[in-house]
Each structure stands twice: as structure tokens, then as C-alpha cells.
Scaffold this motif. Structure first.
Motif, PDB file in Angstrom:
ATOM      1  N   ALA A 168      78.640  53.358  33.379  1.00 26.82           N
ATOM      2  CA  ALA A 168      78.008  52.120  32.921  1.00 26.82           C
ATOM      3  C   ALA A 168      77.897  51.114  34.062  1.00 26.82           C
ATOM      4  O   ALA A 168      76.873  50.433  34.204  1.00 26.82           O
ATOM      5  CB  ALA A 168      78.786  51.526  31.755  1.00 26.82           C
ATOM      6  N   VAL A 169      78.931  51.017  34.886  1.00 30.53           N
ATOM      7  CA  VAL A 169      78.889  50.112  36.044  1.00 30.53           C
ATOM      8  C   VAL A 169      77.778  50.545  36.998  1.00 30.53           C
ATOM      9  O   VAL A 169      77.035  49.710  37.531  1.00 30.53           O
ATOM     10  CB  VAL A 169      80.262  50.073  36.758  1.00 30.53           C
ATOM     11  N   PHE A 170      77.644  51.831  37.213  1.00 30.24           N
ATOM     12  CA  PHE A 170      76.594  52.356  38.087  1.00 30.24           C
ATOM     13  C   PHE A 170      75.209  52.052  37.506  1.00 30.24           C
ATOM     14  O   PHE A 170      74.299  51.630  38.233  1.00 30.24           O
ATOM     15  CB  PHE A 170      76.779  53.860  38.277  1.00 30.24           C
TER      16      PHE A 170
ATOM     17  N   TRP B 186      91.090  59.316  31.229  1.00 25.61           N
ATOM     18  CA  TRP B 186      89.822  59.869  31.706  1.00 25.61           C
ATOM     19  C   TRP B 186      88.659  59.497  30.796  1.00 25.61           C
ATOM     20  O   TRP B 186      87.509  59.415  31.257  1.00 25.61           O
ATOM     21  CB  TRP B 186      89.936  61.381  31.871  1.00 25.61           C
ATOM     22  N   LEU B 187      88.916  59.271  29.532  1.00 27.95           N
ATOM     23  CA  LEU B 187      87.871  58.809  28.617  1.00 27.95           C
ATOM     24  C   LEU B 187      87.328  57.457  29.069  1.00 27.95           C
ATOM     25  O   LEU B 187      86.118  57.240  29.095  1.00 27.95           O
ATOM     26  CB  LEU B 187      88.425  58.701  27.190  1.00 27.95           C
ATOM     27  N   TYR B 188      88.224  56.570  29.484  1.00 29.49           N
ATOM     28  CA  TYR B 188      87.817  55.243  29.949  1.00 29.49           C
ATOM     29  C   TYR B 188      87.090  55.321  31.286  1.00 29.49           C
ATOM     30  O   TYR B 188      86.096  54.618  31.516  1.00 29.49           O
ATOM     31  CB  TYR B 188      89.022  54.307  30.003  1.00 29.49           C
ATOM     32  N   PHE B 189      87.565  56.188  32.193  1.00 30.18           N
ATOM     33  CA  PHE B 189      86.848  56.387  33.457  1.00 30.18           C
ATOM     34  C   PHE B 189      85.446  56.936  33.197  1.00 30.18           C
ATOM     35  O   PHE B 189      84.482  56.533  33.849  1.00 30.18           O
ATOM     36  CB  PHE B 189      87.601  57.352  34.371  1.00 30.18           C
ATOM     37  N   ALA B 190      85.346  57.854  32.256  1.00 30.38           N
ATOM     38  CA  ALA B 190      84.063  58.502  31.959  1.00 30.38           C
ATOM     39  C   ALA B 190      83.073  57.557  31.284  1.00 30.38           C
ATOM     40  O   ALA B 190      81.863  57.815  31.316  1.00 30.38           O
ATOM     41  CB  ALA B 190      84.284  59.725  31.081  1.00 30.38           C
ATOM     42  N   THR B 191      83.548  56.484  30.675  1.00 29.95           N
ATOM     43  CA  THR B 191      82.618  55.538  30.049  1.00 29.95           C
ATOM     44  C   THR B 191      82.366  54.317  30.933  1.00 29.95           C
ATOM     45  O   THR B 191      81.233  53.836  31.008  1.00 29.95           O
ATOM     46  CB  THR B 191      83.149  55.059  28.684  1.00 29.95           C
TER      47      THR B 191
ATOM     48  N   TYR C  79      80.468  40.025  40.682  1.00 29.90           N
ATOM     49  CA  TYR C  79      81.821  40.499  40.391  1.00 29.90           C
ATOM     50  C   TYR C  79      82.250  40.059  38.985  1.00 29.90           C
ATOM     51  O   TYR C  79      82.790  40.855  38.218  1.00 29.90           O
ATOM     52  CB  TYR C  79      82.800  39.967  41.433  1.00 29.90           C
ATOM     53  N   ALA C  80      82.006  38.800  38.636  1.00 29.51           N
ATOM     54  CA  ALA C  80      82.365  38.292  37.305  1.00 29.51           C
ATOM     55  C   ALA C  80      81.589  39.052  36.220  1.00 29.51           C
ATOM     56  O   ALA C  80      82.157  39.394  35.172  1.00 29.51           O
ATOM     57  CB  ALA C  80      82.085  36.800  37.219  1.00 29.51           C
ATOM     58  N   MET C  81      80.327  39.332  36.474  1.00 36.09           N
ATOM     59  CA  MET C  81      79.525  40.093  35.509  1.00 36.09           C
ATOM     60  C   MET C  81      80.090  41.505  35.359  1.00 36.09           C
ATOM     61  O   MET C  81      80.193  42.025  34.242  1.00 36.09           O
ATOM     62  CB  MET C  81      78.067  40.145  35.962  1.00 36.09           C
ATOM     63  N   ASN C  82      80.463  42.123  36.478  1.00 36.25           N
ATOM     64  CA  ASN C  82      81.038  43.471  36.458  1.00 36.25           C
ATOM     65  C   ASN C  82      82.330  43.522  35.659  1.00 36.25           C
ATOM     66  O   ASN C  82      82.538  44.436  34.863  1.00 36.25           O
ATOM     67  CB  ASN C  82      81.311  43.941  37.889  1.00 36.25           C
ATOM     68  N   VAL C  83      83.207  42.565  35.876  1.00 39.07           N
ATOM     69  CA  VAL C  83      84.483  42.530  35.152  1.00 39.07           C
ATOM     70  C   VAL C  83      84.234  42.368  33.655  1.00 39.07           C
ATOM     71  O   VAL C  83      84.845  43.071  32.835  1.00 39.07           O
ATOM     72  CB  VAL C  83      85.391  41.409  35.696  1.00 39.07           C
ATOM     73  N   ALA C  84      83.330  41.467  33.289  1.00 37.72           N
ATOM     74  CA  ALA C  84      83.022  41.258  31.872  1.00 37.72           C
ATOM     75  C   ALA C  84      82.450  42.533  31.245  1.00 37.72           C
ATOM     76  O   ALA C  84      82.813  42.891  30.114  1.00 37.72           O
ATOM     77  CB  ALA C  84      82.043  40.102  31.711  1.00 37.72           C
ATOM     78  N   GLU C  85      81.588  43.216  31.973  1.00 36.77           N
ATOM     79  CA  GLU C  85      81.007  44.461  31.449  1.00 36.77           C
ATOM     80  C   GLU C  85      82.078  45.543  31.304  1.00 36.77           C
ATOM     81  O   GLU C  85      82.105  46.257  30.298  1.00 36.77           O
ATOM     82  CB  GLU C  85      79.904  44.944  32.384  1.00 36.77           C
ATOM     83  N   MET C  86      82.955  45.652  32.286  1.00 34.85           N
ATOM     84  CA  MET C  86      83.997  46.688  32.227  1.00 34.85           C
ATOM     85  C   MET C  86      84.952  46.447  31.060  1.00 34.85           C
ATOM     86  O   MET C  86      85.326  47.386  30.355  1.00 34.85           O
ATOM     87  CB  MET C  86      84.759  46.731  33.555  1.00 34.85           C
ATOM     88  N   ILE C  87      85.328  45.199  30.861  1.00 37.67           N
ATOM     89  CA  ILE C  87      86.223  44.874  29.744  1.00 37.67           C
ATOM     90  C   ILE C  87      85.517  45.152  28.415  1.00 37.67           C
ATOM     91  O   ILE C  87      86.109  45.739  27.495  1.00 37.67           O
ATOM     92  CB  ILE C  87      86.708  43.413  29.839  1.00 37.67           C
ATOM     93  N   SER C  88      84.258  44.763  28.314  1.00 35.19           N
ATOM     94  CA  SER C  88      83.501  44.996  27.078  1.00 35.19           C
ATOM     95  C   SER C  88      83.375  46.484  26.772  1.00 35.19           C
ATOM     96  O   SER C  88      83.533  46.906  25.619  1.00 35.19           O
ATOM     97  CB  SER C  88      82.104  44.386  27.181  1.00 35.19           C
ATOM     98  N   ILE C  89      83.103  47.282  27.789  1.00 38.52           N
ATOM     99  CA  ILE C  89      82.952  48.726  27.588  1.00 38.52           C
ATOM    100  C   ILE C  89      84.290  49.357  27.218  1.00 38.52           C
ATOM    101  O   ILE C  89      84.350  50.243  26.355  1.00 38.52           O
ATOM    102  CB  ILE C  89      82.332  49.376  28.837  1.00 38.52           C
ATOM    103  N   ALA C  90      85.372  48.884  27.842  1.00 39.57           N
ATOM    104  CA  ALA C  90      86.699  49.419  27.503  1.00 39.57           C
ATOM    105  C   ALA C  90      87.062  49.097  26.055  1.00 39.57           C
ATOM    106  O   ALA C  90      87.575  49.951  25.328  1.00 39.57           O
ATOM    107  CB  ALA C  90      87.743  48.862  28.454  1.00 39.57           C
ATOM    108  N   VAL C  91      86.793  47.872  25.624  1.00 32.88           N
ATOM    109  CA  VAL C  91      87.083  47.484  24.238  1.00 32.88           C
ATOM    110  C   VAL C  91      86.210  48.287  23.273  1.00 32.88           C
ATOM    111  O   VAL C  91      86.699  48.781  22.250  1.00 32.88           O
ATOM    112  CB  VAL C  91      86.890  45.962  24.042  1.00 32.88           C
ATOM    113  N   ALA C  92      84.929  48.446  23.601  1.00 32.50           N
ATOM    114  CA  ALA C  92      84.038  49.227  22.741  1.00 32.50           C
ATOM    115  C   ALA C  92      84.484  50.687  22.669  1.00 32.50           C
ATOM    116  O   ALA C  92      84.448  51.297  21.598  1.00 32.50           O
ATOM    117  CB  ALA C  92      82.602  49.144  23.250  1.00 32.50           C
ATOM    118  N   THR C  93      84.956  51.230  23.786  1.00 33.47           N
ATOM    119  CA  THR C  93      85.454  52.610  23.795  1.00 33.47           C
ATOM    120  C   THR C  93      86.677  52.745  22.902  1.00 33.47           C
ATOM    121  O   THR C  93      86.800  53.702  22.137  1.00 33.47           O
ATOM    122  CB  THR C  93      85.793  53.056  25.229  1.00 33.47           C
ATOM    123  N   TYR C  94      87.565  51.774  22.979  1.00 30.47           N
ATOM    124  CA  TYR C  94      88.758  51.819  22.131  1.00 30.47           C
ATOM    125  C   TYR C  94      88.381  51.707  20.650  1.00 30.47           C
ATOM    126  O   TYR C  94      88.893  52.440  19.812  1.00 30.47           O
ATOM    127  CB  TYR C  94      89.740  50.715  22.498  1.00 30.47           C
TER     128      TYR C  94
END
Length: 147
Positions: A101-103, A92-97, A67-82
Motif C-alpha cells: 500500500a505504501v508503494f 507477516w500479514l501486516y507487512f504484506a498489507t 512522511y506524515a501522510m505515510n505514517v497516517a496511511e500505515m496506521i490506517s492500513i494496520a487498523v483496517a487489517t486488524y
């Protein structure tokens, strides 16, 4: 006498390779991380016979690590997307990225949450150089290169 010398990897290298935390020689998982077959964790180390599941339900704790790894990855991907798109309005851009990636990273999280649990979150489980030796040749052929 041609004896092949085995170099025992350091702690981090052994963890990345998903080797047994006690002998650093046996594989913790049978098969590859990504493939058509599901990942299967060995019940015990093929080299030193360490039982990986220390007690019944032991790997439920690895869900918290995952779970901690997932949260860190999601935050990192959201920041990279921004940073790459400079777009805060399109949800929807954030959902699509994030969700693909989580999957894609779920097999990685499954494997390394268990590795982290066994290597760094299990008290009393440490590297033991005597278990790294081959039973046939004693201490010959082993070079300890741990960090």
C-alpha cells in the motif's frame, strides 16, 4: 458573443485538481499521477507564471508532509487489517498489507505533499482573483466560486 465562462474552483477543489494556488487555473504537474512516465512538476504556472519552487531546496519541506501522510496511511492500513482479520500474531500479514500500500500510494504522497505545502503551509501565497483572468478579455468570462 459566445465567450466561454470559466468558473474558478474553490480552494479545496483546486488543491485536489493540483491547480496553481495563486490563480487556480494552471496545472502544477505535467502529466498524470499514475502512468508509465515519472511525475514532473512544472517550474512555473502556465497561466500566471508563479514560480512554484519559492527558493532553492524549498520542496525538501514537502518530505516532512509526505512522511506524515505515510505514517497516517500505515496506521490506517494496520487498523483496517486488524479489524478485517482480527489477527495480532501474524507479523507477516501486516507487512504484506502495509508495504504494498505504501508503494502504491507513493505517487499520491509525492504530488499532494507538494500541493499541501504550497496551499496551506506557505505564508504569503494566497489566491489572487486578478491572476485568474484571461489576458485577452479582462474580467469577462470569469466566475469566482471560491469557498
Amino acid at each position: 458573443m459566445n465567450k466561454q465562462e470559466y468558473k474558478v474552483p474553490g480552494e479545496f477543489a483546486a488543491a485536489v485538481q493540483a491547480k496553481c494556488p495563486r490563480c487556480r487555473r494552471g496545472d502544477m504537474f505535467a502529466g498524470s499521477m499514475y502512468g508509465l512516465k515519472l511525475q514532473k512538476m512544472n517550474v512555473s504556472c502556465p497561466h500566471c507564471s508563479l514560480k512554484f519552487e519559492r527558493e532553492p531546496g524549498y520542496f525538501y519541506v514537502s518530505m516532512f508532509v509526505s512522511y506524515a501522510m505515510n505514517v497516517a496511511e500505515m496506521i490506517s492500513i494496520a487498523v483496517a487489517t486488524y479489524v478485517l482479520t482480527n489477527n495480532l500474531e501474524n507479523m507477516w500479514l501486516y507487512f504484506a498489507t502495509i508495504f504494498p500500500a505504501v508503494f502504491i500510494l507513493s505517487p499520491f504522497n509525492y504530488r499532494y505533499s507538494r500541493v499541501v505545502l504550497l496551499y496551506w503551509l506557505t505564508p504569503g501565497l494566497h489566491y489572487s482573483p486578478e491572476t485568474s483572468r484571461d489576458s485577452s478579455n479582462g474580467s469577462e468570462g470569469i466566475t469566482d466560486t471560491r469557498n
